[in-house]
Design an enzyme around this catalytic site. Structure first.
Site, PDB file in Angstrom:
ATOM      1  N   HIS A   1       0.823  -1.222   0.000  1.00  0.00           N
ATOM      2  CA  HIS A   1       0.000   0.000   0.000  1.00  0.00           C
ATOM      3  C   HIS A   1       0.853   1.268   0.000  1.00  0.00           C
ATOM      4  CE1 HIS A   1      -2.921   3.034   1.077  1.00  0.00           C
ATOM      5  NE2 HIS A   1      -2.323   3.225   2.238  1.00  0.00           N
TER       6      HIS A   1
ATOM      7  N   HIS B   1       4.291   6.749   5.588  1.00  0.00           N
ATOM      8  CA  HIS B   1       3.147   7.460   6.173  1.00  0.00           C
ATOM      9  C   HIS B   1       2.364   6.662   7.199  1.00  0.00           C
ATOM     10  CE1 HIS B   1       0.686   5.372   3.064  1.00  0.00           C
ATOM     11  NE2 HIS B   1      -0.313   5.587   3.887  1.00  0.00           N
TER      12      HIS B   1
ATOM     13  N   GLU C   1       1.751   5.290  12.856  1.00  0.00           N
ATOM     14  CA  GLU C   1       0.393   4.869  13.220  1.00  0.00           C
ATOM     15  C   GLU C   1       0.294   3.366  13.450  1.00  0.00           C
ATOM     16  OE1 GLU C   1      -3.753   4.870  13.830  1.00  0.00           O
ATOM     17  OE2 GLU C   1      -2.272   6.464  13.909  1.00  0.00           O
ATOM     18  N   ASP C   2       0.942   2.561  12.602  1.00  0.00           N
ATOM     19  CA  ASP C   2       0.672   1.119  12.590  1.00  0.00           C
ATOM     20  C   ASP C   2       1.857   0.238  12.958  1.00  0.00           C
ATOM     21  OD1 ASP C   2      -1.947   1.563  11.792  1.00  0.00           O
ATOM     22  OD2 ASP C   2      -1.428   1.583   9.674  1.00  0.00           O
TER      23      ASP C   2
ATOM     24  N   ASP D   1      -3.173   8.412  -0.557  1.00  0.00           N
ATOM     25  CA  ASP D   1      -3.485   7.273   0.315  1.00  0.00           C
ATOM     26  C   ASP D   1      -4.963   6.894   0.180  1.00  0.00           C
ATOM     27  OD1 ASP D   1      -3.233   5.531   2.799  1.00  0.00           O
ATOM     28  OD2 ASP D   1      -4.590   7.063   3.571  1.00  0.00           O
TER      29      ASP D   1
ATOM     30  N   ASP E   1     -23.822  17.573 -23.571  1.00  0.00           N
ATOM     31  CA  ASP E   1     -22.392  17.645 -23.248  1.00  0.00           C
ATOM     32  C   ASP E   1     -21.916  16.549 -22.287  1.00  0.00           C
ATOM     33  OD1 ASP E   1     -23.542  18.802 -20.968  1.00  0.00           O
ATOM     34  OD2 ASP E   1     -22.300  20.573 -20.984  1.00  0.00           O
TER      35      ASP E   1
END
Length: 707
Positions: free
Chosen positions: A48, A72, A76-77, A139, A259
């Site tokens: 990812h 990134h 966090e993870d 992301d 259009d």
């Protein structure tokens, strides 16, 4: 998954001076941090961030942004920390990664009031460096492209958040291609039947008429060649969501919709843009009211182009956009063009907007909103509305959203002009105040001393600035009456749950609801903008929330431990469910769980092998988590008993209490309570703080209490 050398090559295609060693180091570090983690699809999680980085190379972003994309999710993870990233990759990249982490932690799709507050935080996170948002958008785009692997309810939540927040943000930044794709991917989840219906109609149309795009493209090229103009011509069918939205707005069936095809002409100079326009209008009939010149009047995000709609082959309407190569780069990259490369060098695009100025213009109006509803009103108007440009009698340009009226025009000039408006002239003719303004019109506002905004203006005005000013004026005019009525309504609501509507309780409720003061709360109660039940729920949620849910077993409360690891909660920070946590291993003592912001964690910065990434189980927890409150109370009979009753009413247990300071008028004490989670703790503290005899209250965290 893209190999590191392939990623480096993607960057070097537009930036030969790229720091390959930095990208290679970040790639290896992030891969190691995410080792063993998988996505919903079963793929390695590291695929990812690599794809996000590749998306940013398509926008020709600088090395720092590409590296941030790779890293990134590490803070966090994984067990990675801000300090470690700063030491290894520098302060700039650490700040960017931290900014993306803060954006990720905002629950933007929550209830409206909370959503508004989180949007404020989002703007703050963006304010330091807009590249944070560029990484977050990339992301979100990759997550939406792979959303089918998520649970259905999660897909709907992410799709709605994308449609309401991220897609409009991409459009507001000038990244129209990203907005179109994000909207269409969200549309696929939120309304698959409508999207499939439009796709089927496209196929039927192509079967009946053939592929008209190459034919019209060749027609335009022939016209330009005969006029001696060098230009590139591209054609495309509009995205299903764009077609569906137009059908809804104009209440037209697909067969009557015009259009649905769009064409772009890219020229070598601004003069050529107008030559192309003349050639096209000489060859085909222009559709009245469908011409916009964003070259002479650029959008605030730097977008420049000429838009015209003409009746083309077989009477079909087609939209043609005409711009130079530099304008096209901004139209594709938007604000991101500020960081882009061309021919291996950072070249300043004269049409690219300075990100700092862009952000300032985005937030300027938002600061005037007095409450969350008004703030979101500003946000949605800024994000979703096309603009019209009108002129003052002196020739100054006023930008307004589509559908704006002379009242909006008056307030855009000055609040005083809006408040005293009694009439307006458009192009020299007197018109009603509800008239919808169009591009290029000249507007003159007539004012009168003593005039006040009328309640009917709320149905006429469309801009957040005008509606906010009108609402404030109406509130001020009737404020005293509303405050008096609101106080009586508050008294009844409080007595219904056995409480008193004291000034302290009302002030605490106002603070909890994000209002200025108690009078503001009472005025809103009296004007029916706020319900008494809402005030009670803000102070005493446990008294009105009776729903019982199955609790998480205490031995399953913390997730992320091995079977042989036993957790204990750190006494220094006393973490509770709902707070971000991390584990520190101790030899022979298992794992000690700390809150992520615990000051004691500084002692372990240089021992990364002892850190374990943990998180709480998402279900409801039992009220067994100890927290110490530092309370200063008035020294009067019955006060302590009343505070204990308040805590008990919130379904929290008092496990211990002891005095730390006694004075003739006040005494200070520590009360140990047991709560379910962070929300439960907040409810307890709000109820206690609302008591008029509580002088001070805070949660005690003592780093001297070592594990």
């Amino acid at each position: 998954m893209i190999d590191v050398e392939d990623l480096i090559e993607l960057v070097r295609n537009y930036n030969p001076h790229s720091n390959a060693r930095l990208i290679r180091d970040a790639y290896g570090y992030a891969r190691a941090m995410h080792e063993g983690q998988t996505r919903y699809s079963g793929e390695p999680y590291f695929s990812h961030p690599v794809e996000v980085a590749a998306l940013l190379t398509e926008q020709q972003m600088d090395d720092a942004t590409v590296v941030t994309a790779l890293l990134h999710d590490t803070i966090e993870d994984t067990k990675s920390t801000y300090g470690e990233i700063a030491d290894r990759f520098g302060a700039e990249i650490a700040e960017l990664v931290d900014g993306v982490t803060k954006l990720t932690n905002l629950e933007l799709s929550s209830a409206e009031t909370k959503q508004a507050e989180n949007f404020r935080k989002l703007l703050m996170a963006m304010s330091k460096d807009l590249r944070v948002l560029l990484v977050k958008l990339a992301d979100r785009l990759h997550n939406m492209r792979t959303i089918k692997h998520m649970r259905p309810e999660k897909q709907v939540q992410k799709a709605r958040e994308t449609m309401e927040i991220y897609a409009p943000l991409a459009g507001r930044m000038g990244m129209q291609w990203m907005r179109d794709e994000l909207e269409d991917l969200a549309f696929r989840v939120l309304n698959p039947e409508a999207r499939n219906s439009i796709m089927r109609r496209f196929l039927t149309l192509q079967k009946d008429t053939g592929d008209v795009i190459p034919r019209i493209t060749n027609d335009i090229r022939d016209v330009l060649e005969r006029a001696g103009i060098e230009a590139e011509v591209f054609g495309r069918a509009k995205k299903p969501y764009s077609v569906w939205r137009k059908m809804q707005e104009k209440e037209l069936s697909f067969s009557r919709l015009s259009d649905i095809y769009g064409f772009r002409v890219i020229t070598g100079s601004e003069d050529d843009c107008y030559k192309v326009l003349g050639a096209i209008h000489r060859r085909w009939r222009a559709v009245p009211g469908r011409f916009k010149d964003y070259i002479s009047q650029p959008k605030s995000n730097g977008y420049r182009s000429i838009h015209t709609t003409v009746s083309g082959r077989d009477g079909k309407r087609v939209e043609v956009q005409i711009r130079t190569r530099e304008m096209h780069e901004v139209a594709e990259a938007g604000v991101a063009a500020h960081w882009s490369y061309r021919d291996g060098e950072r070249v300043e695009n004269p049409f690219a907007v300075d990100p700092a100025k862009w952000l300032a213009s985005l937030t300027e109006r938002f600061q005037q909103a007095e409450d969350h509803d008004e703030f979101m009103e500003h946000v949605k108007l800024e994000m979703f509305s096309d603009q019209v440009f009108c002129f003052t009698p002196k020739g100054d340009v006023v930008k307004l959203p589509r559908g704006a009226t002379p009242i909006d025009f008056a307030y855009a000039i000055h609040t005083r002009i809006g408040d005293s408006c009694v009439g307006a002239k458009v192009d020299g003719l007197r018109v009603p105040l509800w008239t919808r303004l169009r591009n290029g019109q000249s507007v003159e506002v007539t004012t009168a001393e003593g005039q006040r905004p009328q309640a009917t203006w709320m149905d006429i005005a469309v801009t957040g600035r005008a509606r906010s000013a009108i609402r404030k004026s109406l509130r001020d005019e009737h404020r005293d009456r509303y405050v008096k009525l609101g106080r009586e309504l508050a008294r009844v609501a409080f007595e219904h749950v056995g409480k008193k509507a004291t000034d302290k309780a009302l002030s605490t409720a106002a603070k909890t609801l994000g209002l200025k003061d108690a009078d503001e709360l009472l005025a809103r109660l009296g004007s029916a903008e706020l319900a008494g039940q809402t005030v009670i729920e803000a102070l005493y949620p446990e008294l009105v929330n009776t729903k019982v849910r199955e609790e998480v077993e205490p031995n399953r409360a913390v997730i992320g431990l091995a079977e042989d690891q036993l957790p204990s909660l750190a006494p220094c920070c006393q973490p509770v469910p709902g707070e971000r946590i991390v584990g520190i291993t101790y030899r022979g003592r298992g794992v000690v769980v700390h809150a992520i912001d615990c000051p004691a964690l500084v002692d372990f910065d240089k021992q990364p092998d002892r850190w374990i990434d943990l998180h709480w189980h998402t279900g409801p927890h039992a009220p067994i988590y100890s927290v110490t409150l530092d309370v200063t109370l008035l020294n009067d009979p019955g006060v302590l008993g009343r505070i204990c009753t308040l805590i008990g009413e919130q379904n929290a247990n008092i496990s211990d209490m002891y005095f730390t300071d006694r004075k003739p008028d006040f005494y200070r004490m520590h009360i140990d309570i047991e709560v379910r989670d962070a929300e439960h703790l907040h409810n307890v503290m709000t109820a206690v703080e609302a008591d008029s005899d509580v002088a001070a209250l805070e949660r005690l965290r003592d780093e001297n209490r070592k594990p």
